[in-house]
Design a protein around this motif. Structure first.
Motif, PDB file in Angstrom:
ATOM      1  N   LEU A 233       0.824  -1.208   0.000  1.00 20.45           N
ATOM      2  CA  LEU A 233       0.000   0.000   0.000  1.00 20.45           C
ATOM      3  C   LEU A 233       0.862   1.264   0.000  1.00 20.45           C
ATOM      4  N   MET A 234       1.989   1.228   0.701  1.00 20.83           N
ATOM      5  CA  MET A 234       2.886   2.392   0.671  1.00 20.83           C
ATOM      6  C   MET A 234       3.480   2.595  -0.721  1.00 20.83           C
ATOM      7  N   LYS A 235       3.873   1.495  -1.374  1.00 21.65           N
ATOM      8  CA  LYS A 235       4.424   1.606  -2.733  1.00 21.65           C
ATOM      9  C   LYS A 235       3.350   2.072  -3.701  1.00 21.65           C
ATOM     10  N   TYR A 236       2.135   1.574  -3.538  1.00 15.82           N
ATOM     11  CA  TYR A 236       1.023   2.007  -4.385  1.00 15.82           C
ATOM     12  C   TYR A 236       0.762   3.507  -4.180  1.00 15.82           C
ATOM     13  N   SER A 237       0.792   3.952  -2.927  1.00 13.42           N
ATOM     14  CA  SER A 237       0.585   5.369  -2.618  1.00 13.42           C
ATOM     15  C   SER A 237       1.670   6.233  -3.236  1.00 13.42           C
ATOM     16  N   LEU A 238       2.914   5.751  -3.193  1.00 11.94           N
ATOM     17  CA  LEU A 238       4.022   6.488  -3.798  1.00 11.94           C
ATOM     18  C   LEU A 238       3.795   6.670  -5.293  1.00 11.94           C
ATOM     19  N   ASP A 239       3.299   5.619  -5.948  1.00 13.67           N
ATOM     20  CA  ASP A 239       3.014   5.705  -7.385  1.00 13.67           C
ATOM     21  C   ASP A 239       1.863   6.660  -7.673  1.00 13.67           C
ATOM     22  N   VAL A 240       0.806   6.568  -6.846  1.00 14.97           N
ATOM     23  CA  VAL A 240      -0.370   7.421  -7.053  1.00 14.97           C
ATOM     24  C   VAL A 240      -0.006   8.890  -6.874  1.00 14.97           C
ATOM     25  N   GLU A 241       0.884   9.186  -5.943  1.00 17.18           N
ATOM     26  CA  GLU A 241       1.281  10.571  -5.712  1.00 17.18           C
ATOM     27  C   GLU A 241       2.361  11.044  -6.684  1.00 17.18           C
ATOM     28  N   GLY A 242       2.820  10.140  -7.531  1.00 16.05           N
ATOM     29  CA  GLY A 242       3.799  10.511  -8.545  1.00 16.05           C
ATOM     30  C   GLY A 242       3.111  10.879  -9.845  1.00 16.05           C
ATOM     31  N   ASP A 243       3.740  10.531 -10.950  1.00 11.71           N
ATOM     32  CA  ASP A 243       3.223  10.886 -12.275  1.00 11.71           C
ATOM     33  C   ASP A 243       2.291   9.787 -12.777  1.00 11.71           C
ATOM     34  N   SER A 244       1.132   9.665 -12.134  1.00 14.05           N
ATOM     35  CA  SER A 244       0.187   8.599 -12.448  1.00 14.05           C
ATOM     36  C   SER A 244      -1.222   9.166 -12.546  1.00 14.05           C
ATOM     37  N   TYR A 245      -2.059   8.463 -13.331  1.00 14.47           N
ATOM     38  CA  TYR A 245      -3.462   8.854 -13.420  1.00 14.47           C
ATOM     39  C   TYR A 245      -4.316   8.208 -12.336  1.00 14.47           C
ATOM     40  N   GLY A 246      -3.700   7.353 -11.520  1.00 16.04           N
ATOM     41  CA  GLY A 246      -4.413   6.749 -10.407  1.00 16.04           C
ATOM     42  C   GLY A 246      -5.220   5.526 -10.762  1.00 16.04           C
ATOM     43  N   ASP A 247      -5.140   5.059 -12.016  1.00 19.76           N
ATOM     44  CA  ASP A 247      -5.847   3.847 -12.414  1.00 19.76           C
ATOM     45  C   ASP A 247      -5.142   2.649 -11.784  1.00 19.76           C
ATOM     46  N   PRO A 248      -5.814   1.857 -10.921  1.00 24.35           N
ATOM     47  CA  PRO A 248      -5.147   0.759 -10.210  1.00 24.35           C
ATOM     48  C   PRO A 248      -4.459  -0.240 -11.129  1.00 24.35           C
ATOM     49  N   VAL A 249      -5.092  -0.567 -12.267  1.00 18.78           N
ATOM     50  CA  VAL A 249      -4.493  -1.532 -13.189  1.00 18.78           C
ATOM     51  C   VAL A 249      -3.205  -0.973 -13.788  1.00 18.78           C
ATOM     52  N   ASP A 250      -3.247   0.297 -14.215  1.00 12.69           N
ATOM     53  CA  ASP A 250      -2.051   0.923 -14.778  1.00 12.69           C
ATOM     54  C   ASP A 250      -0.944   1.049 -13.739  1.00 12.69           C
ATOM     55  N   VAL A 251      -1.323   1.448 -12.519  1.00 11.86           N
ATOM     56  CA  VAL A 251      -0.324   1.592 -11.449  1.00 11.86           C
ATOM     57  C   VAL A 251       0.368   0.266 -11.189  1.00 11.86           C
ATOM     58  N   LEU A 252      -0.415  -0.805 -11.118  1.00 13.17           N
ATOM     59  CA  LEU A 252       0.145  -2.120 -10.800  1.00 13.17           C
ATOM     60  C   LEU A 252       1.084  -2.615 -11.885  1.00 13.17           C
ATOM     61  N   PHE A 253       0.666  -2.516 -13.135  1.00 17.75           N
ATOM     62  CA  PHE A 253       1.441  -3.129 -14.211  1.00 17.75           C
ATOM     63  C   PHE A 253       2.570  -2.245 -14.735  1.00 17.75           C
ATOM     64  N   LYS A 254       2.602  -0.991 -14.319  1.00 17.40           N
ATOM     65  CA  LYS A 254       3.710  -0.130 -14.725  1.00 17.40           C
ATOM     66  C   LYS A 254       4.828  -0.094 -13.690  1.00 17.40           C
ATOM     67  N   ASP A 255       4.602  -0.717 -12.551  1.00 19.96           N
ATOM     68  CA  ASP A 255       5.598  -0.725 -11.482  1.00 19.96           C
ATOM     69  C   ASP A 255       6.049  -2.166 -11.234  1.00 19.96           C
TER      70      ASP A 255
END
Length: 230
Positions: free
Chosen positions: A187-209
């Motif tokens: 969840l912390m890594k997911y939050s780091l991605d969401v607060e970065g250069d992301s659109y917040g789409d869970p599928v995109d966040v997961l598969f781009k990291d």
């Protein structure tokens, strides 16, 4: 003589299905490597539809309630998104005849709210309030605060599920509590991605990291090991 017959039976029972499967795969031109391999074929039939549906749910495209203008009502739009996840959980529970724990139910609800709020937050951040009518009713500060309330609740509810007596009895062990730190890291890594250069789409966040994918894989291996090996 009997042992030889048994050995022959075992060899046939293992070898015949393998030969038949190999023949079928060759017939449909499916090979171990390349663009038409078995892994991609299996993923296409079992997983791609699910992830496409998940993306439509998060984007607000897969719920009939949106057709009645509720997508423009603040909070209600996120509740509709969350209901999509919940319906799938309850449907799966009914099909498999496996009762969903109250703590696990609350974990799914709070986690879904967290992802839905994060999606709206990053839509405002990336596109302003022009892409969706409902975004005009939200502020980034409101979404930030409620995102992390839901994030905290997700961790608390998951931890309570792990130490619940019903969970320990069902799993046959009390070791699930050791997966709580892994969930926190996810969840912390997911939050780091969401607060970065992301659109917040869970599928995109997961598969781009890739690191996040590895941590999720570690969690899956840990749960499997606790349930079946330890």
């Amino acid at each position: 003589m009997k042992k030889k017959n048994n050995l022959f039976t075992y060899i046939i029972s293992m070898g015949l299905p393998a030969i038949i499967l190999t023949g079928v795969l060759l017939f449909v031109e499916n090979y171990p490597f390349g663009n038409n391999n078995f892994a991609l074929w299996d993923m296409d039939y079992q997983y791609l539809d699910f992830f496409q549906w998940l993306k439509r749910v998060v984007n607000g495209e897969a719920n009939i309630a949106y057709s009645f203008g509720l997508k423009n009502k603040p909070i209600i739009d996120i509740v509709i998104l969350v209901s999509g996840f919940l319906i799938r959980i309850l449907y799966g529970s009914a099909i498999t005849n496996i009762e969903v724990s109250n703590w696990l139910y609350l974990t799914v609800i709070s986690g879904s709210f967290y992802m839905g709020l994060g999606k709206r937050r990053n839509e405002i951040k990336k596109q302003g309030d022009k892409s969706r009518e409902v975004l005009k009713r939200y502020s980034k500060e409101f979404l930030d605060k409620n995102m992390y309330v839901c994030l905290t609740l997700s961790i608390v509810f998951y931890a309570l599920w792990c130490v619940d007596s019903a969970t320990i009895q069902r799993m046959g062990t009390n070791l699930m509590v050791w997966t709580v730190p892994i969930v926190m890291i996810i969840l912390m890594k997911y939050s780091l991605d969401v607060e970065g250069d992301s659109y917040g789409d869970p599928v995109d966040v997961l598969f781009k990291d890739k690191i996040l994918l590895l941590i999720v894989a570690l969690y899956a291996i840990s749960v499997f090991s606790i349930m079946y090996l330890l």
